[in-house]
Design a protein around this motif. Structure first.
Motif, short mmCIF file in Angstrom:
data_model
loop_
_atom_site.label_atom_id
_atom_site.label_comp_id
_atom_site.label_asym_id
_atom_site.label_seq_id
_atom_site.Cartn_x
_atom_site.Cartn_y
_atom_site.Cartn_z
N LEU A 1 15.70 -16.10 80.82
CA LEU A 1 16.69 -16.18 81.90
C LEU A 1 17.70 -17.31 81.67
CD1 LEU A 1 14.73 -15.35 85.17
CD2 LEU A 1 16.07 -13.86 83.67
N SER A 2 17.62 -17.98 80.52
CA SER A 2 18.57 -19.06 80.25
C SER A 2 19.95 -18.47 79.97
CB SER A 2 18.11 -19.87 79.05
OG SER A 2 18.30 -19.10 77.88
N GLU A 3 20.95 -19.30 80.16
CA GLU A 3 22.31 -18.79 79.97
C GLU A 3 22.55 -18.40 78.53
OE1 GLU A 3 25.34 -20.74 82.27
OE2 GLU A 3 26.79 -20.32 80.68
N GLU A 4 21.95 -19.17 77.60
CA GLU A 4 22.13 -18.88 76.17
C GLU A 4 21.67 -17.47 75.84
OE1 GLU A 4 21.32 -21.95 72.97
OE2 GLU A 4 19.63 -20.59 72.68
N PHE A 5 20.45 -17.13 76.27
CA PHE A 5 19.89 -15.80 76.04
C PHE A 5 20.75 -14.76 76.73
CE2 PHE A 5 15.93 -13.22 75.34
CZ PHE A 5 16.32 -12.09 76.04
N PHE B 1 24.18 -5.10 80.64
CA PHE B 1 24.50 -6.19 81.54
C PHE B 1 23.34 -7.18 81.56
CE2 PHE B 1 26.92 -2.65 83.58
CZ PHE B 1 28.19 -3.19 83.43
N PRO B 2 23.64 -8.48 81.42
CA PRO B 2 22.56 -9.46 81.50
C PRO B 2 22.00 -9.50 82.92
CG PRO B 2 24.68 -10.49 80.93
CD PRO B 2 24.96 -9.06 81.18
N ALA B 3 20.72 -9.85 83.03
CA ALA B 3 20.08 -9.84 84.34
C ALA B 3 20.47 -11.05 85.17
CB ALA B 3 18.57 -9.78 84.19
N LYS B 4 20.93 -12.09 84.49
CA LYS B 4 21.26 -13.30 85.25
C LYS B 4 22.43 -14.01 84.58
CE LYS B 4 19.28 -17.65 86.85
NZ LYS B 4 18.17 -18.60 86.65
N LEU B 5 23.62 -13.56 84.90
CA LEU B 5 24.80 -14.20 84.34
C LEU B 5 25.97 -13.93 85.26
CD1 LEU B 5 25.44 -15.78 81.66
CD2 LEU B 5 26.54 -13.68 80.88
N ALA B 6 26.68 -14.98 85.60
CA ALA B 6 27.82 -14.81 86.51
C ALA B 6 28.86 -13.90 85.86
CB ALA B 6 28.43 -16.18 86.83
N ASP B 7 29.54 -13.12 86.68
CA ASP B 7 30.52 -12.15 86.18
C ASP B 7 31.58 -12.78 85.28
OD1 ASP B 7 29.35 -10.02 87.22
OD2 ASP B 7 30.75 -9.70 88.89
N ASP B 8 31.99 -14.01 85.65
CA ASP B 8 33.09 -14.61 84.88
C ASP B 8 32.65 -15.06 83.49
OD1 ASP B 8 31.42 -16.48 85.88
OD2 ASP B 8 32.98 -17.95 86.36
N GLY C 1 6.04 -16.05 86.19
CA GLY C 1 6.25 -17.40 86.69
C GLY C 1 7.71 -17.82 86.83
N GLN C 2 8.61 -16.88 86.80
CA GLN C 2 10.03 -17.22 86.92
C GLN C 2 10.53 -16.90 88.33
OE1 GLN C 2 11.97 -18.63 84.41
NE2 GLN C 2 9.93 -18.85 83.49
N LEU D 1 9.57 -9.27 83.96
CA LEU D 1 10.79 -10.03 84.19
C LEU D 1 11.99 -9.31 83.58
CD1 LEU D 1 11.89 -12.81 85.18
CD2 LEU D 1 11.57 -13.61 82.82
N PRO D 2 12.99 -8.96 84.39
CA PRO D 2 14.16 -8.26 83.83
C PRO D 2 14.99 -9.19 82.96
CG PRO D 2 14.17 -8.25 86.25
CD PRO D 2 13.13 -9.22 85.82
N PHE D 3 15.50 -8.67 81.86
CA PHE D 3 16.44 -9.50 81.09
C PHE D 3 17.80 -8.82 80.93
CE2 PHE D 3 16.35 -7.31 77.03
CZ PHE D 3 15.11 -6.68 77.02
N ASN D 4 17.85 -7.52 81.03
CA ASN D 4 19.17 -6.88 81.10
C ASN D 4 19.03 -5.52 81.77
OD1 ASN D 4 19.48 -5.90 77.57
ND2 ASN D 4 18.33 -4.96 79.19
N TYR D 5 20.16 -4.98 82.17
CA TYR D 5 20.12 -3.68 82.84
C TYR D 5 21.37 -2.90 82.50
CZ TYR D 5 23.57 -5.39 86.22
OH TYR D 5 24.70 -5.87 86.78
N SER D 6 21.27 -1.63 82.77
CA SER D 6 22.43 -0.77 82.66
C SER D 6 22.17 0.44 83.54
CB SER D 6 22.68 -0.36 81.20
OG SER D 6 23.92 0.29 81.09
N TYR D 7 22.97 1.45 83.40
CA TYR D 7 22.75 2.68 84.14
C TYR D 7 22.89 3.84 83.16
CZ TYR D 7 24.32 -0.31 88.03
OH TYR D 7 24.50 -1.33 88.93
N THR D 8 22.10 4.88 83.40
CA THR D 8 22.34 6.08 82.58
C THR D 8 23.69 6.66 82.96
OG1 THR D 8 21.12 7.29 84.24
CG2 THR D 8 19.94 6.74 82.23
N ALA D 9 24.36 7.19 81.96
CA ALA D 9 25.68 7.78 82.24
C ALA D 9 26.04 8.74 81.13
CB ALA D 9 26.74 6.68 82.33
N PHE D 10 26.96 9.62 81.43
CA PHE D 10 27.47 10.51 80.39
C PHE D 10 28.76 9.91 79.83
CE2 PHE D 10 24.73 13.24 82.85
CZ PHE D 10 24.03 13.90 81.85
#
Lengths: 230, 327, 527
Positions: free
Chosen positions: B265-269, B280-287, B98-99, B116-125
């Protein structure tokens, strides 16, 4: 009266049959060659050895299955005392297996120890006692158990001649006092002569009915003669 | 007198509130809800606004959920990823989140209305930039490294990150994946059960590179002020790894569950995620990202399989990996 | 009709009850998992008996590595045990105590200790490189076996040392008076003893290595080192195929049962944990022998002490700054360990009594079931059973204690049963004659007579429980964590230094618990 009614013990190759009675107050020596089954006979009477047939009666009634419930005190060849318990505790087991002794019972334990000549030794552990003293502790417990039937399975075999004679004398005294019936396994015919009025000969798969001691030594059967030597 | 009754009244209210406090059960992976993960902060933040008791239940989230089935007490599940969502979806246990996912700050578009995504990253060495001078700039370059450069990876059968590597290789090499595995094999020091053992071997200096996430250096930069750990950025792109939350259809606290999905998806979370889950958060401005995150190298290309693709690829890809590693 | 000895019903009842708990935990949980298997995925094509070819490879590898690990542990233990049997030196007692440590070491802690000695950047490789040689690699089949030898060489040494010390001192005197040399002594006294002791020691270690998992995975170098336990994990975790997981668990039991059947035919030596503190006086010492003994003992000491020291060195600096939660987890772990030790005894004593009373090795054998059990299957089975009735996390700590107890049971049983048989042989008739039954017999005879064995078992059970992750991960919530679980959580939060310190804490507490119980069992023990 102890009755062995058509009893037969089956241990694979070995068999032992017995069918006789022993009058109350009798003092019986159980004699016979090594391996003939003397100890097995006692174990069957005491309830340690299951029997293939027949039953053991006391005063005409079948004995209860558990050894402790039988009217029997038994002294073994060894391991008669628990090494981690004191003399007092070892003797006290004869009154109460859970050792929760009342003051009165403690007094009786002390009296029993005094009777066998071990006054003041109650706090010792078996490791601190001599062979003769260990035997005395076992006899003190017999005294307190106060059962009408006493089974001795060569308890004094490891003692020297003088000490053994002393212990036999003590046994005789205790029997006089309690009026118990005795069955004693021994290697030594002299033991029989000393305190027993009758002999049960165990040989060739049979425990024979008791015979008066004087009679059997005057006219020994072949197996006994071979066993006695000469 | 007045004071006493006031206290008594307060106690009464508190007692009543306590008795009625609704409980929101959130199933989460162990690392997520532990003292050192984002769990405690999230619990505090959400409880401050929901008038409820948020309780985390930890463990292997999906196997547990499948074992419990319809009878599950979970209201919300957090910490799934796209490599297992096909099976999660097939269980029929989840309701729409519902978001609005149109304004997420992720590098890919997200249209799934269940998870619902809440954070992401990428696999890396990850490597130590003071020891490994010329870090590979592509997966091909990694495969051409000398064999005495040793890499630790995780077993895809027992670990999510290991499974992600498997799909990463599949995404880059497709049918040529077996050859890639063949080339990688001599450089693989060992394969561990979980990420932790691998990463421990890397920080102990036992391995030169470790399969982890592109955001791992952030921990060292921010928590340890250690700038020596870097992620090798590959031209072919990196496997996109997203963590998801889902609402259980049979929840007895639907409003709370919705409120929690909203809170995710709140800014606090979202602001708490970078330095607690190191992603990386799923919904947060870069700055609004912590400073250390700005120093992270970011891949130009995100490689990603939809859950259906991932589900279809899982078994054949595992067989390829096993066949290559068995030689 | 003939009565089979004295029937004491309480022994039968309690013994059956304890066996029931063991069977429920092992075969029962397996059945529960198998029954839930309808959830599972369709079996792959190419499956035989429901197992895929990879599973068969895992079975082969498991048997192979367990056999080799047992073989090397035993072979290497012979010279070490011989040296310890005939040499007196300062620190001998300490070394023998240290021999107990690897066995109770948490696997993950041990692996990092081994890597810091035998790894690419470990002490050995660095030493070799400093001398201009190639570094060694621990990763591969040989790494798995090396780790298993590290865990089990000490156990083998203790078992074989016990055999050596069981040769009466008079025989060595007799040999000396007959002018026998070392070779004659070996032929007439030592080889017959070894022939009796070694098959049993081999089997014990073989059984322990059967269910190895984390060792094989961390040091195996790749999926070739897949054991059955890992295959169970894969079936459960990757495929969520409960049917296959249950089948594999059954295979693991079958392998254990087959080995145990053989074990019942050969005498299994026992580590009573007692009487190792004397050395046999010998008269056949030669300088070469002495040299050999010095080498054997030094080798064993270094092999044991180096990894342990590395664990300490890595972790001690971080101890002071460990987060408070870790200390709470430590307290929780201690209570779980104590509960688990008590439960172990509550299972081991009735089973031992029942087995001794019936003279049945089968009864004892059932008590050993858990050695081949998969913790994952036990945990999953319990979860399935508990879930409909209550929240699994409410039972997290008791369930962990119970499962840990079941895992320690084979060792406790092995320690207690023979000693109890001895006590019953010596004092059983007297106790029966005096009517010492039930609790009275326990209180007045078993507890005091078996004090050393009970202390040793409690110590072992507490230490094993302390270090084992067990099933807690499946049941815990964030507030209820044991120390091993906390260690994993620290690692997954990148806090490797804290994790190393937690490992030292874990190691220290395990040893302390073991030491306290073992000491307690020895203190003023009567002969």
């Amino acid at each position: 009266m102890l009755t062995l009614e058509n009893t037969r013990i089956d241990l694979g190759d070995f068999q032992l049959a017995a069918n006789f009675g022993i009058p109350k107050d009798a003092r019986i020596a159980v004699l016979g060659p090594s391996g003939a089954g003397k100890s097995t006979l006692l174990a069957a009477i005491a309830g340690f050895q299951p029997m293939a047939q027949g039953q053991v009666l006391w005063q005409g009634d079948a004995m209860p299955p558990t050894p402790a419930a039988r009217p029997i005190s038994m002294v073994f060849q060894d391991n008669n005392l628990f090494p981690h318990l004191t003399v007092t505790q070892n003797v006290g087991l004869g009154l109460r297996p859970d050792l929760k002794l009342s003051p009165d019972e403690k007094t009786r334990v002390e009296q029993a120890l005094a009777r066998v000549g071990l006054t003041g030794m109650g706090d010792r552990k078996p490791a601190q006692l001599s062979g003769g003293q260990i035997a005395r502790v076992a006899l003190a417990r017999v005294l307190l158990r106060d059962r009408p039937l006493l089974l001795l399975d060569e308890p004094f075999g490891a003692l020297g001649p003088a000490l053994k004679a002393e212990m036999l004398a003590l046994v005789a005294e205790l029997l006089d006092e309690t009026g118990a019936t005795l069955l004693m396994v021994s290697h030594d015919p002299q033991d029989a002569r000393e305190i027993c009025d009758q002999v049960v000969l165990v040989a060739e798969g049979t425990a024979q009915a008791p015979v008066a001691t004087g009679e059997i030594f005057a006219n020994p059967p072949v197996v006994l003669r071979e066993y006695l030597g000469g | 007198m007045k004071k006493t009754s006031l206290v008594a009244g307060a106690l009464l209210i508190a007692g009543a509130a306590h008795a009625e406090t609704p409980v929101l059960q959130v199933y989460a992976p162990d690392y997520f809800a532990s003292e050192w993960g984002p769990g405690p902060g999230i619990e505090k933040g959400f409880e401050a606004q929901c008038n409820c008791d948020l309780q985390f239940v930890t463990g292997d989230v999906l196997p547990r959920l499948l074992l419990e089935g319809e009878r599950t007490e979970a209201d919300v599940v957090i910490g799934l990823n796209t490599d297992v969502t096909a099976r999660a979806r097939a269980s029929g246990l989840f309701a729409p989140h519902g978001q609005n996912t149109a304004d997420l700050t992720m590098p890919i578009d997200w249209n799934d209305d269940t998870f619902l995504p809440f954070n992401y990253s990428y696999t890396a060495f990850i490597y130590d930039n003071t020891k490994l001078e010329a870090a590979p700039t592509s997966f091909d370059a990694l495969l051409s490294l000398p064999d005495d450069i040793k890499i630790v990876i995780q077993d895809p059968r027992a670990s999510i990150s290991g499974q992600a590597l498997m799909l990463w290789v599949k995404a880059i090499y497709g049918e040529k994946a077996p050859e890639a595995w063949d080339k990688l094999a001599p450089k693989v020091l060992t394969v561990t059960k979980g990420w932790s053992e691998s990463y421990g071997m890397f920080t102990d200096g036992e391995a030169d590179m470790v399969l982890s996430y592109i955001t791992s250096p952030a921990y060292h930069i921010i928590a340890e002020e250690d700038m020596t750990k870097s992620a090798a950025i590959f031209d072919e792109g990196h496997y996109f790894f997203v963590e998801l939350a889902g609402k259980i259809a049979g929840t007895d606290q639907p409003e709370l569950a919705d409120a929690f999905m909203n809170y995710v998806l709140s800014e606090e979370f979202q602001a708490a995620i970078p330095t607690s889950n190191w992603s990386f958060p799923a919904k947060l401005a870069d700055d609004k990202l912590p400073e250390g995150f700005g120093k992270l190298a970011v891949p130009a290309k995100a490689l990603f399989f939809s859950e259906d693709e991932a589900e279809a690829l899982r078994k054949p890809a595992l067989d390829e990996w096993l066949a290559a590693s068995w030689k | 009709m003939a009565r089979r000895f004295v029937e004491i019903n309480r022994t039968t009842t309690l013994g059956t009850l304890a066996l029931g708990v063991v069977v429920c935990l092992t075969l029962g949980t397996l059945l529960v998992v198998a029954l839930r298997a309808e959830l599972g995925a369709a079996p792959d094509s190419g499956a035989t008996l429901g197992l895929i070819p990879r599973d068969w490879a895992a079975i082969r590898f498991t048997l192979w590595q367990a056999a080799l690990s047992a073989l090397f542990s035993v072979l290497l233990a012979i010279p070490v045990a011989r040296a310890l049997a005939r040499r007196r030196f300062k620190g001998r007692g300490v070394l023998i105590t240290l021999l107990g440590v690897p066995f109770i070491l948490p696997v993950i802690v041990a692996i990092f200790g081994l890597i810091s000695v035998f790894g690419r950047k470990g002490l050995v490789s660095q030493g070799l490189m400093a001398l201009g040689f190639e570094p060694i690699s621990i990763y591969g089949y040989h790494g798995v076996i090396l780790a298993h030898v590290f865990f089990n060489l000490p156990l083998a040494t203790r078992l074989i040392l016990q055999g050596w010390l069981s040769i009466p001192a008079e025989r060595f005197r007799l040999a000396a008076s007959l002018g026998m040399g070392s070779r004659d002594i070996a032929r007439t006294l030592e080889r017959p003893m070894l022939r009796e002791v070694i098959p049993g020691a081999f089997l014990v270690i073989f059984l322990i290595c059967l269910s190895s998992f984390a060792v094989a995975l961390a040091l195996g170098g790749g999926p070739r080192a897949t054991t059955v336990e890992l295959a169970i994990y894969e079936a459960f975790r990757f495929d969520f195929d409960l049917g296959r997981a249950a089948k594999l668990a059954l295979v693991q039991f079958a392998m254990g049962a087959a080995a145990a059947t053989i074990a019942l035919r050969v005498a299994i030596p026992q580590d009573t944990g007692t009487g190792l503190d004397r050395a046999v006086t010998r008269w056949d010492s030669t300088p070469m022998q002495r040299g050999l003994d010095v080498i054997s003992i030094s080798f064993a000491a270094l092999f044991l002490v180096l990894p342990l020291s590395m664990i300490l060195m890595n972790g001690v600096p971080g101890l002071a700054s460990l987060p408070g939660d870790v200390w709470w987890a430590a307290l929780r772990s201690i209570s779980v360990a104590l509960g688990s030790a008590a439960l172990t005894l509550a299972l081991a004593l009735p089973i031992a009594a029942y087995a001794v009373r019936r003279g049945s090795r089968l009864i004892e054998g059932v008590g050993y079931l858990t050695i081949a059990a998969s913790p994952l299957v036990i945990g999953t089975g319990l979860f399935i059973v508990i879930f409909p009735f209550m929240r699994p996390s409410d039972l997290a700590l008791p369930v962990t204690a119970l499962v840990n107890a079941a895992m320690s049971l084979p060792f406790a049983l092995r320690i207690i049963a023979p000693a109890m048989a001895q006590v019953e042989r010596n004092y059983g008739p007297l106790a029966d004659g005096l009517g010492l039954v039930g609790v009275t017999r326990l209180r007045l005879i078993w507890l005091p007579r078996l004090r050393r064995q009970i202390g040793f078992s409690l110590g072992l059970a507490a230490a094993l429980s302390m270090g084992d992750l067990g099933v807690i991960a499946m049941f815990a919530n964030p507030e209820i964590a044991t120390l091993p679980l906390q260690l994993y959580r620290l690692m997954s939060a990148y806090r490797m230094a804290d994790a190393a310190a937690a490992a030292v804490l874990l190691l220290g507490l395990s040893l302390l618990l073991f030491w306290i119980f073992d000491r307690g069992g020895r203190a003023d023990a009567d002969t």
